[in-house]
Design an enzyme around this catalytic site. Sequence first.
Site, PDB file in Angstrom:
ATOM      1  N   CYS A   1       0.745  -1.187  -0.242  1.00 23.13           N
ATOM      2  CA  CYS A   1      -0.021  -0.033  -0.078  1.00 23.13           C
ATOM      3  C   CYS A   1       0.935   1.338  -0.020  1.00 23.13           C
ATOM      4  O   CYS A   1       0.610   2.291  -0.867  1.00 23.13           O
ATOM      5  CB  CYS A   1      -0.746  -0.117   1.274  1.00 23.13           C
ATOM      6  SG  CYS A   1      -1.997  -1.368   1.409  1.00 23.13           S
ATOM      7  N   ASP A   2       1.675   1.090   0.922  1.00 25.83           N
ATOM      8  CA  ASP A   2       2.894   2.441   0.757  1.00 25.83           C
ATOM      9  C   ASP A   2       3.274   2.610  -0.744  1.00 25.83           C
ATOM     10  O   ASP A   2       3.387   3.897  -1.241  1.00 25.83           O
ATOM     11  CB  ASP A   2       3.937   1.987   1.647  1.00 25.83           C
ATOM     12  CG  ASP A   2       5.165   2.889   2.033  1.00 25.83           C
ATOM     13  OD1 ASP A   2       5.668   3.190   1.039  1.00 25.83           O
ATOM     14  OD2 ASP A   2       5.459   3.110   3.200  1.00 25.83           O
TER      15      ASP A   2
END
Length: 289
Positions: free
Chosen positions: A65-66
């Site tokens: 997600c980062d």
Amino acid sequence: MERNTKFKDNLLTLVGRNLKLNSPAPDFRVVSTELKEVRFSDLPYGDNGKIKLINSFPSLDTPVCDLQVKEFNKRATSLSDDIIVLGISKDLPFAQMRFCEANAIKNVTTFSDYKYSSFGVNYGLLIKELNLLARSVMVVDKANILRYMQIAPEITSPLDYDSALKALGDVVSNPQAKYTEELLSHCKPCEASTGGLAKAEIDKLIAEYRAWQLVEDKKIVKEFKFKDFIEAKYFLDLVSIVSEEQGHHPTLTLIYNKLKITLTTHAVSGLTENDFIMARIIDELTNAD
């Protein structure tokens, strides 16, 4: 579109509306990093509006997600000044703000779906078993038409960024696509002076709605059956979310594993287009195509 995803090869269920491409993108409400409620319709539309790239993800605390937010931050807005990028998850707004500040995220505006699950329900991206959002990316054009949608088949895997950015580039080249929609996509405020639908109009519309029954030419009714009370109550909650946002409040009768939904427009003591719009949205909440 696919109605499921996986987490480490375990099948997960996606709940919410089953959207079709080249149809109006639903409105939704989320919470900003300033803890303010924001509606998608608050964003600029029309000829002077923006193309929206919306990406969702389970949590900024995970490496995939980062990377996703950083990737779209770096690449998406470079295609055109007419693009805005939204990042939506169920992370708390405080965590989203901290992440963006720590990583100098300038081109992605983050919002949280923690409070209402409105985005997840309206876009069919709410993971039932986890109450998190699926990993996805969508492109919505200037006319608010959903032109592209990609859902990761495995939430621990990254999206196909090249495919998403190519689709975004195609929309930049062709900002507004034509679509055919017989009914409006959102219920409109009505008054007694508006008047209800004529019998011929009602008969034409009801023929297109599977399992909805016409009652006294004033109501449409449908019964949904589930495996148990919990499942029936869960569906009732989904219907409640979209009904509140549409400003249309059906009669919901829950008896063990059955939910009976009755739609009518009280202001005209009969049926209006709003009732059929609401019926269509409720049908979109089921897993049937």
